[in-house]
Write a protein that holds these residues in place. Structure first.
Motif, PDB file in Angstrom:
ATOM      1  N   ARG A 364       1.124  -1.490  -0.145  1.00  0.00           N
ATOM      2  CA  ARG A 364      -0.321  -0.086   0.287  1.00  0.00           C
ATOM      3  C   ARG A 364       1.352   1.450   0.132  1.00  0.00           C
ATOM      4  O   ARG A 364       1.522   2.443   0.824  1.00  0.00           O
ATOM      5  CB  ARG A 364      -0.897  -0.156   0.728  1.00  0.00           C
ATOM      6  CG  ARG A 364      -2.099  -1.298   0.879  1.00  0.00           C
ATOM      7  CD  ARG A 364      -2.746  -1.130   1.489  1.00  0.00           C
ATOM      8  NE  ARG A 364      -3.762  -2.646   1.927  1.00  0.00           N
ATOM      9  CZ  ARG A 364      -4.866  -2.437   2.737  1.00  0.00           C
ATOM     10  NH1 ARG A 364      -5.197  -2.024   4.147  1.00  0.00           N
ATOM     11  NH2 ARG A 364      -5.829  -3.685   2.994  1.00  0.00           N
ATOM     12  N   THR A 387      -2.558   6.149  -2.682  1.00  0.00           N
ATOM     13  CA  THR A 387      -3.053   6.717  -2.577  1.00  0.00           C
ATOM     14  C   THR A 387      -2.724   7.522  -2.370  1.00  0.00           C
ATOM     15  O   THR A 387      -1.393   7.993  -1.979  1.00  0.00           O
ATOM     16  CB  THR A 387      -2.906   5.803  -0.687  1.00  0.00           C
ATOM     17  OG1 THR A 387      -3.864   4.066  -0.659  1.00  0.00           O
ATOM     18  CG2 THR A 387      -3.538   6.972  -0.146  1.00  0.00           C
ATOM     19  N   ARG A 428      -8.111   6.726  -3.683  1.00  0.00           N
ATOM     20  CA  ARG A 428      -8.504   6.646  -2.473  1.00  0.00           C
ATOM     21  C   ARG A 428      -7.252   7.471  -1.960  1.00  0.00           C
ATOM     22  O   ARG A 428      -6.133   8.449  -2.014  1.00  0.00           O
ATOM     23  CB  ARG A 428      -8.116   5.534  -1.218  1.00  0.00           C
ATOM     24  CG  ARG A 428      -8.914   5.670  -0.184  1.00  0.00           C
ATOM     25  CD  ARG A 428      -7.932   4.531   0.452  1.00  0.00           C
ATOM     26  NE  ARG A 428      -8.229   2.665  -0.553  1.00  0.00           N
ATOM     27  CZ  ARG A 428      -9.260   2.053   0.191  1.00  0.00           C
ATOM     28  NH1 ARG A 428     -10.880   2.798   0.895  1.00  0.00           N
ATOM     29  NH2 ARG A 428      -9.837   1.529  -0.502  1.00  0.00           N
ATOM     30  N   CYS A 430      -6.494   9.873   2.559  1.00  0.00           N
ATOM     31  CA  CYS A 430      -6.334  10.112   3.305  1.00  0.00           C
ATOM     32  C   CYS A 430      -6.163  11.862   3.057  1.00  0.00           C
ATOM     33  O   CYS A 430      -4.851  11.877   3.070  1.00  0.00           O
ATOM     34  CB  CYS A 430      -5.689   8.951   3.580  1.00  0.00           C
ATOM     35  SG  CYS A 430      -3.798   9.153   3.860  1.00  0.00           S
ATOM     36  N   SER A 466     -14.312  10.827   5.200  1.00  0.00           N
ATOM     37  CA  SER A 466     -14.179   9.330   4.934  1.00  0.00           C
ATOM     38  C   SER A 466     -12.337   9.326   4.855  1.00  0.00           C
ATOM     39  O   SER A 466     -11.213   8.297   5.263  1.00  0.00           O
ATOM     40  CB  SER A 466     -14.207   8.386   3.537  1.00  0.00           C
ATOM     41  OG  SER A 466     -13.764   7.363   3.574  1.00  0.00           O
ATOM     42  N   ARG A 470     -11.762   6.082   7.675  1.00  0.00           N
ATOM     43  CA  ARG A 470     -11.838   5.342   7.005  1.00  0.00           C
ATOM     44  C   ARG A 470     -11.079   4.973   6.385  1.00  0.00           C
ATOM     45  O   ARG A 470     -10.092   4.314   6.469  1.00  0.00           O
ATOM     46  CB  ARG A 470     -13.460   4.688   6.432  1.00  0.00           C
ATOM     47  CG  ARG A 470     -13.667   3.598   5.654  1.00  0.00           C
ATOM     48  CD  ARG A 470     -14.753   3.473   5.472  1.00  0.00           C
ATOM     49  NE  ARG A 470     -15.590   4.455   4.418  1.00  0.00           N
ATOM     50  CZ  ARG A 470     -16.991   4.100   3.847  1.00  0.00           C
ATOM     51  NH1 ARG A 470     -17.962   3.148   3.860  1.00  0.00           N
ATOM     52  NH2 ARG A 470     -16.779   4.843   3.456  1.00  0.00           N
ATOM     53  N   ASP A 471     -10.866   5.697   5.104  1.00  0.00           N
ATOM     54  CA  ASP A 471      -9.713   5.931   3.885  1.00  0.00           C
ATOM     55  C   ASP A 471      -8.464   5.808   4.710  1.00  0.00           C
ATOM     56  O   ASP A 471      -7.213   5.635   4.275  1.00  0.00           O
ATOM     57  CB  ASP A 471      -9.883   7.246   3.111  1.00  0.00           C
ATOM     58  CG  ASP A 471     -11.379   7.118   2.296  1.00  0.00           C
ATOM     59  OD1 ASP A 471     -11.389   5.609   2.141  1.00  0.00           O
ATOM     60  OD2 ASP A 471     -11.363   7.826   2.127  1.00  0.00           O
ATOM     61  N   TRP A 474      -7.149   2.950   6.207  1.00  0.00           N
ATOM     62  CA  TRP A 474      -6.772   1.294   4.762  1.00  0.00           C
ATOM     63  C   TRP A 474      -5.190   1.684   4.777  1.00  0.00           C
ATOM     64  O   TRP A 474      -4.702   1.005   4.383  1.00  0.00           O
ATOM     65  CB  TRP A 474      -7.694   1.749   3.962  1.00  0.00           C
ATOM     66  CG  TRP A 474      -7.857   0.965   2.820  1.00  0.00           C
ATOM     67  CD1 TRP A 474      -8.499  -0.447   2.377  1.00  0.00           C
ATOM     68  CD2 TRP A 474      -7.111   0.696   1.520  1.00  0.00           C
ATOM     69  NE1 TRP A 474      -7.983  -0.978   1.765  1.00  0.00           N
ATOM     70  CE2 TRP A 474      -6.673  -0.393   1.362  1.00  0.00           C
ATOM     71  CE3 TRP A 474      -5.929   1.939   1.420  1.00  0.00           C
ATOM     72  CZ2 TRP A 474      -6.272  -0.722   0.157  1.00  0.00           C
ATOM     73  CZ3 TRP A 474      -5.130   1.944   0.468  1.00  0.00           C
ATOM     74  CH2 TRP A 474      -5.490   0.338  -0.259  1.00  0.00           C
ATOM     75  N   ARG A 477      -3.719  -0.051   6.993  1.00  0.00           N
ATOM     76  CA  ARG A 477      -3.984  -1.675   7.106  1.00  0.00           C
ATOM     77  C   ARG A 477      -4.697  -1.392   8.139  1.00  0.00           C
ATOM     78  O   ARG A 477      -4.365  -2.480   9.506  1.00  0.00           O
ATOM     79  CB  ARG A 477      -2.528  -2.215   7.024  1.00  0.00           C
ATOM     80  CG  ARG A 477      -1.952  -2.428   5.557  1.00  0.00           C
ATOM     81  CD  ARG A 477      -0.718  -3.791   5.649  1.00  0.00           C
ATOM     82  NE  ARG A 477       0.233  -3.380   3.812  1.00  0.00           N
ATOM     83  CZ  ARG A 477      -0.121  -4.188   2.944  1.00  0.00           C
ATOM     84  NH1 ARG A 477      -1.189  -4.943   3.399  1.00  0.00           N
ATOM     85  NH2 ARG A 477       0.644  -3.887   2.572  1.00  0.00           N
ATOM     86  N   GLU A 478      -5.308  -0.883   8.501  1.00  0.00           N
ATOM     87  CA  GLU A 478      -5.959  -0.742   9.747  1.00  0.00           C
ATOM     88  C   GLU A 478      -7.959  -0.736   9.520  1.00  0.00           C
ATOM     89  O   GLU A 478      -8.467  -0.427  10.474  1.00  0.00           O
ATOM     90  CB  GLU A 478      -5.429   0.146  10.890  1.00  0.00           C
ATOM     91  CG  GLU A 478      -4.051  -0.009  11.142  1.00  0.00           C
ATOM     92  CD  GLU A 478      -3.774   1.693  12.362  1.00  0.00           C
ATOM     93  OE1 GLU A 478      -2.924   1.479  12.866  1.00  0.00           O
ATOM     94  OE2 GLU A 478      -4.675   2.383  12.147  1.00  0.00           O
ATOM     95  N   GLU A 479      -8.196  -1.619   8.434  1.00  0.00           N
ATOM     96  CA  GLU A 479      -9.201  -0.753   7.640  1.00  0.00           C
ATOM     97  C   GLU A 479     -10.266  -2.128   8.725  1.00  0.00           C
ATOM     98  O   GLU A 479     -11.704  -1.646   9.487  1.00  0.00           O
ATOM     99  CB  GLU A 479      -9.863  -0.851   6.807  1.00  0.00           C
ATOM    100  CG  GLU A 479      -9.605  -2.242   6.141  1.00  0.00           C
ATOM    101  CD  GLU A 479      -8.048  -1.997   5.255  1.00  0.00           C
ATOM    102  OE1 GLU A 479      -7.770  -3.466   4.673  1.00  0.00           O
ATOM    103  OE2 GLU A 479      -6.802  -2.063   6.096  1.00  0.00           O
ATOM    104  N   ASP A 480      -9.557  -3.269   8.949  1.00  0.00           N
ATOM    105  CA  ASP A 480     -10.438  -4.316   9.795  1.00  0.00           C
ATOM    106  C   ASP A 480     -10.981  -3.833  11.708  1.00  0.00           C
ATOM    107  O   ASP A 480     -11.952  -4.457  11.717  1.00  0.00           O
ATOM    108  CB  ASP A 480      -9.480  -5.618  10.140  1.00  0.00           C
ATOM    109  CG  ASP A 480      -9.743  -6.356   9.109  1.00  0.00           C
ATOM    110  OD1 ASP A 480     -10.056  -5.608   6.929  1.00  0.00           O
ATOM    111  OD2 ASP A 480      -8.085  -7.109   8.057  1.00  0.00           O
TER     112      ASP A 480
END
Length: 527
Positions: A364, A387, A428, A430, A466, A470-471, A474, A477-480
């Protein structure tokens, strides 16, 4: 059970204090992405959202809760992430003379003299946040200008965008910067003007940073953490080390970061993937490919409007290709600082080269700033899955027809930070602040993305939110487990004093944070 229908406005800083705690939040308006029905209550235990609903909750929750808070109908958002913070330098800057907003050389001199009067025992004056575009003179002061106000003290002034440093004569004599070093500005008699850019600026910035002790830095980052919580920030992406910043800052933050009340994802600004691996980190950057528009050294495909040239690239294409290839092979997520479209072109060529050589499509990668890009570049970036880490507040502070962007770029100011076109290209975004260039305040970033100077660039409020939730999750790598208010995710929450989705978009900037919850612990409240 502790009922807390009202709060006193106090703040508590504690890392990891939520483990085993239980908290019921009720009578709230818990925002959910994608048009999902908003929760009115959530049940938090062990720092996680364990349950949530719309009307009544399980009776045992009210009995078992160590704390229950009536949110009085206020809007609750996911805890904010700032995706681009020079965290240690921003913290240390609070110990310096802040020159932000100075209108002319006279005001700079007065601020320096005022500081000396308050600190008579000091022999060196460190100042920061000088913004040339705010000055009537439209240029940095030289050493002779600073000497006029403070001759008997060593004075070091850092620009707000980190890209140049000014010394007075006394500081110049003790700096030990070779006058032949790249970036030392000379006058017509080949004497230093006191203005240092490029490698000379990087040398001075690292030297200044290393003058602060570990204990000084610990106090500074702890104090800054508290200020960020008041802005609703629960996570940051820290850009530590790199061009003009000491690599020791990354090592310092890797050590003390777990003690802080914020989650910190570190991007280590080094050209050595091996150093990143040795620190146990997985992200490298932000590598400065070019400079900034404020300093007039961001790399453009065509010339500047207000001065000769089209900026500077800090690396050759071959050097950048080699660096990214090593990062791809080491499975490191990368971050490249590319403000101008010529720097973006260099970044895209290097990513295309490394992708073709390795076939690695699982990383990413991100581009920091991406302030001026072409349509073709955006299509190529989307194809690479890059990104863009952007700072919407730049449009608030620098955008518009009578702005720094317009001074530097002419009519190209209309093409800066085209958020809508970037999202439509499938990229995307951020959101961050680039602190200390602009203050950490995600609500200002959201406002700026929704109300840009060019109407066609505007985002919806949900899209702008976002970027900072949320973005941002992502991107690291923390979106989960972060970025949304959903069952099974970490209870990182921020409460606003008004519903920004219902208010006039022009009034978003006046909204206030009245509560911040990190991993289920209320760390700031003014409800």
């Amino acid at each position: 059970m502790l009922q807390t229908p009202a709060h006193s406005g106090k703040m508590t800083l504690s890392a990891g204090s939520a483990h085993g705690r239980s908290l019921l939040l009720y009578n709230g308006n818990f925002f959910r992405f994608g048009g999902k029905k908003h929760y009115t209550w959530v049940w938090i235990k062990n720092g996680m959202i364990q349950d949530a609903g719309y009307r009544s909750w399980e009776p045992t929750y009210i009995r078992d809760a160590e704390e229950a808070i009536d949110l009085k109908g206020n809007l609750v958002l996911p805890g904010f992430s700032d995706s681009h913070v020079h965290f240690v330098p921003s913290a240390v800057d609070r110990m310096k003379v802040n020159l932000n907003g100075s209108r002319n050389f006279e005001e700079i001199g007065q601020r320096l003299k005022d500081w000396v009067e308050r600190h008579p025992q000091e022999s060196t004056v460190h100042a920061c946040c000088l913004e040339v575009s705010d000055l009537e003179e439209k240029r940095p002061p030289t050493r002779n200008v600073i000497d006029h106000y403070l001759r008997d003290y060593s004075v070091l002034i850092e620009s707000r965008d980190f890209h140049y440093t000014v010394l007075n004569t006394r500081a110049l004599h003790s700096s030990r910067v070779p006058f032949t070093m790249e970036g030392v500005e000379l006058d017509e008699r080949q004497r230093p003007t006191g203005i240092f850019r490029g490698k000379a600026n990087a040398f001075l910035r690292r030297k200044t940073a290393d003058s602060y002790s570990w204990e000084d830095k610990e106090r500074a980052v702890y104090e800054l953490s508290g200020r960020l919580l008041k802005k609703g920030v629960t996570s940051i992406h820290a850009m530590e080390g790199g061009y003009g910043f000491p690599e020791s800052d990354a090592e310092f933050l890797a050590s003390c970061g777990p003690k802080l009340p914020l989650d910190i994802a570190i991007y280590f600004g080094t050209t050595s993937p091996e150093k990143v691996k040795r620190l146990g980190l997985s992200r490298i950057g932000d590598l400065f490919l070019d400079g900034s528009f404020a300093s007039g050294n961001a790399a453009l495909l065509s010339n500047y409007e207000d001065h000769p040239g089209n900026g500077t690239l800090n690396y050759s294409q071959e050097e950048l290709n080699s660096f990214l290839l090593r990062c791809y092979l080491a499975d490191l997520d990368t971050s490249l600082h590319a403000v101008g479209n010529r720097a973006m072109e260099q970044a895209l060529i290097a990513h295309e080269y490394a992708r073709q050589k390795t076939g690695n499509v699982y990383l990413r990668h991100r581009i920091e700033h991406a302030e001026l890009t072409t349509e073709l570049q955006r299509k190529r970036a989307a194809a690479l899955g890059l990104t863009f880490s952007m700072q919407p507040a730049f449009e608030y502070y620098y955008g518009g027809s009578h702005s720094m962007y317009a001074e530097r770029l002419g009519e190209r100011w209309r093409q800066t930070n085209p958020f809508r076109e970037i999202r439509n290209a499938g990229i995307r975004i951020c959101g961050g602040s680039d602190s200390g260039l602009t203050p950490v305040n995600p609500l200002v970033g959201i406002y700026a993305a929704v109300n840009p100077p060019v109407d066609e660039n505007r985002l919806t409020i949900e899209e702008a939110l976002s970027m900072f939730t949320r973005d941002a999750a992502w991107a690291v790598r923390e979106e989960d487990y972060k970025g949304e208010i959903e069952i099974g995710k970490i209870a990182d929450l921020t409460v606003t004093d008004r519903n920004i989705f219902l208010t006039n978009p022009k009034n978003i900037i006046t909204a206030e944070i009245i509560m911040t919850i990190k991993s289920g612990s209320v760390l700031y409240h003014n409800l």
